[in-house]
Scaffold this active site. Structure first.
Site, mmCIF file in Angstrom:
data_model
loop_
_atom_site.group_PDB
_atom_site.id
_atom_site.type_symbol
_atom_site.label_atom_id
_atom_site.label_comp_id
_atom_site.label_asym_id
_atom_site.label_seq_id
_atom_site.Cartn_x
_atom_site.Cartn_y
_atom_site.Cartn_z
ATOM 1 N N SER A 1 -9.676 1.590 2.803
ATOM 2 C CA SER A 1 -8.759 2.311 1.936
ATOM 3 C C SER A 1 -7.718 1.419 1.256
ATOM 4 O O SER A 1 -7.133 1.841 0.265
ATOM 5 C CB SER A 1 -8.040 3.393 2.731
ATOM 6 O OG SER A 1 -7.235 2.810 3.735
ATOM 7 N N SER B 1 -10.016 -0.499 7.138
ATOM 8 C CA SER B 1 -9.384 -0.331 5.822
ATOM 9 C C SER B 1 -8.650 -1.553 5.276
ATOM 10 O O SER B 1 -8.201 -1.535 4.127
ATOM 11 C CB SER B 1 -8.403 0.840 5.857
ATOM 12 O OG SER B 1 -9.091 2.050 5.672
ATOM 13 N N LYS C 1 0.858 -1.192 0.000
ATOM 14 C CA LYS C 1 0.000 0.000 0.000
ATOM 15 C C LYS C 1 0.888 1.235 0.000
ATOM 16 O O LYS C 1 1.877 1.284 0.747
ATOM 17 C CB LYS C 1 -0.905 -0.038 1.236
ATOM 18 C CG LYS C 1 -1.960 1.049 1.304
ATOM 19 C CD LYS C 1 -2.830 0.841 2.542
ATOM 20 C CE LYS C 1 -3.950 1.865 2.659
ATOM 21 N NZ LYS C 1 -4.781 1.629 3.860
#
Lengths: 97, 486
Positions: free
Chosen positions: B154, B178, B79
């Site tokens: 996310s 997330s 990420k």
């Protein structure tokens, strides 16, 4: 809990974010709506409840005052939007009298 | 599709350590898979082909020299809010669009040292604020099961990458859901360890008292593998926990005998409609069929989770994001004086959701409102921890939905609060710091799209949690019952 309308321009000033007219109106309404949602917290009786900053055990962490390797100056300054020699360059902060 | 890319992380590591396949071959196959699919999926913001091949060569050399590496040749999607030295690290924001990280996050370093291969930096909602990945300022990520839908957020980029065989392990971060929600949307396992179990050093901070790094994987075994590599104390993160980590890979089980699993009364799923209600009831029955004693428990504060979270997280974000001021790194927009420079830089650099949260947080912390909002929320948070402590007197684990619906279409949640509602079931566990995961549990909607079952455990009980999720996954194998759209 407070219920007055949020002064979004004042808050944006505190947060150092310039807002357009359109943003001020839109964010003002959205923040007002959100505050209404969070106001349900007033239903919780927290009079005898301590505040929790962090749920997992934590204690102060200390280390020896020893010199250890860190990022070198060039690596750090290479990321600067503007530099002057060994310094970050910023717009004037102190006004001339 | 090359069969090599479909192998689990555990399989790859076994095969590469056993010299049946090289890290180089695996890496080449995965890079080709990314070439073939990422123009449609948009999982990655930056590709790391050269570094990936270098790391593969190094892994092969170490194995040839007699080493055994827990993640030998395993392709990793990182990420893009985690630093990797020398690579662009953006947090999905224009304010960091061209920032090159000068150091590497501890969790990322542990993965690389274990033989993992960094394939790319994966997309996310800007600064990890969002539940659909639509808040990324730098790219669109699509759900690999339906390209007209979001991957969740996310950690949408790593979730979609793992689901579509562009990586075997995704490194995500979870603040209010997330990792778990995109895991559910993309039919993969999403695991958030106990707060503090994995070092946050090098993770770009959103809400420091809640942020936690964890893996997204196609199997529970792989989640355990990644967790065992990353978990542990780090002197560079003073909030990381200094206590022994029980290896989760040894705790994987095939049944749930002797476990009491609590179903939260306040999370009644009837309000989610008959189809989803039936799906979760089936999931709870499946837990019982595996030998668990499924019991009702109560979390009286459950309905106050969103309100508590949407004060605490924005408050911490408003403080954390103060550092983006155009002085030392990132975007700068010039102004007549330093104040104007700050205001213009932050106006141009942050997207609408980040601005909203900074404004909420600034307000909640401002003079006159601090006690009414911030302190009140911190007290509510204590009540969450107490609720869970009481609930765990009656059960070993908690079962709940991971999300209230399957993946939705782009632009379906135009009102911020309707997007916040996506985290309704995941936020309470975050507020209490608990380890929790999402594991595929079937399909709902038209077309039929993946759903996730959330399991949560008491603090530090990751091994028990992963062990139970493994039994559920092995007995049901829901993830394998759908076809990718790519």
């Amino acid at each position: 809990m407070a219920s007055e309308k949020i002064d979004v321009r004042y808050v944006a000033k505190l947060a150092r974010i310039a807002l357009s007219e359109e943003e001020a109106v839109r964010f003002g309404k959205q923040l007002g709506d959100l505050l209404e949602h969070v106001n349900v917290l007033s239903e919780l009786d927290t009079a005898s409840v301590p505040a929790t900053a962090q749920v997992v055990e934590s204690r102060n962490v200390e280390r020896g005052d020893d010199v250890t390797p860190c990022l070198d100056r060039e690596t750090v300054l290479a990321m600067a939007p503007q530099r002057q020699g060994a310094f970050f360059r910023v717009p004037k902060i102190i006004a001339e009298s | 599709m090359n069969e090599l890319v479909t192998r689990s992380a555990a399989q790859i590591a076994r095969d590469v350590n056993g010299k049946r396949v090289s890290a180089r071959e695996i890496t080449a196959a995965v890079l080709q898979r990314v070439d073939e699919t990422d123009d449609r999926l948009g999982c990655y913001l930056s590709r790391l082909n050269e570094l990936a091949l270098d790391c593969a060569q190094r892994a092969d050399r170490r194995i040839a020299a007699g080493e055994t590496l827990p993640l030998a040749g395993v392709p990793i999607a990182i990420k893009d809010n985690m630093c990797l030295r020398g690579t662009r690290t953006t947090a999905g924001s224009k304010i960091l669009e061209n920032w090159i990280a000068p150091y590497t996050a501890t969790a990322v370093q542990l993965i690389l040292d274990a033989g993992g291969i960094p394939i790319g930096k994966a997309n996310l909602d800007e600064f990890a604020m969002g539940s659909s990945c639509e808040n990324s300022a730098l790219g669109v990520t699509r759900n690999p099961y339906d390209l007209s839908r979001v991957p969740g957020g996310s950690s949408g980029g790593p979730a979609a990458a793992v689901a579509s065989f562009q990586a075997a392990i995704g490194l995500g971060s979870d603040t209010g859901g997330s990792i778990r929600e995109p895991g559910a949307f993309c039919n993969v396992v999403g695991f958030k360890p106990t707060y503090g179990r994995v070092s946050r050093y090098g993770l770009i901070a959103f809400a420091s008292s809640l942020d936690q790094i964890g893996p997204l994987t196609r199997t529970v075994e792989d989640a355990a593998l990644a967790y065992d590599v990353m978990a542990g104390h780090d002197p560079s993160d003073s909030t990381s926990i200094n206590r022994a980590v029980e290896p989760a890979a040894n705790a994987l089980r095939e049944d749930l005998k002797g476990l009491r699993i609590g179903v939260v009364k306040e999370f009644a799923t009837a309000k989610l409609g008959p189809e989803i209600d039936a799906l979760y009831k089936r999931a709870y029955r499946e837990l019982a069929d595996l030998g668990a004693d499924v019991v009702d428990i109560s979390l009286p504060t459950a309905d106050y989770g969103l309100a508590t979270y949407y004060l605490i997280a924005p408050a911490e974000c408003s403080s954390n994001l103060a550092r983006f001021d155009g002085v030392r790194y990132g975007l700068r927009v010039e102004g007549d004086d330093v104040g104007q420079m700050y205001e213009r830089t932050r106006a141009a650099g942050f997207g609408p959701e980040v601005k909203r949260r900074i404004l909420i947080g600034t307000y909640a912390l401002s003079s006159g409102y601090y006690d009414a909002y911030y302190v009140k929320a911190q007290k509510a948070r204590t009540m969450f921890a107490q609720d869970f402590r009481r609930a765990f007197e009656h059960c070993d684990l908690i079962a709940a939905p991971a999300a209230s619906s399957p993946a939705f279409e782009f632009n379906a949640k135009s009102d911020p609060y309707s997007m916040y509602m996506m985290d309704y079931y995941t936020i309470p566990m975050s507020l209490a710091g608990l380890p929790a995961l999402s594991v595929p549990c079937g399909y709902a909607g038209t077309p039929q799209l993946p759903m996730g079952l959330q399991l949560a455990a008491p603090l530090f009980e990751e091994a028990k949690l992963l062990g139970a999720a493994h039994a559920y996954e092995r007995a049901t194998e829901y993830a394998s019952k759908a076809a990718l759209a790519v």
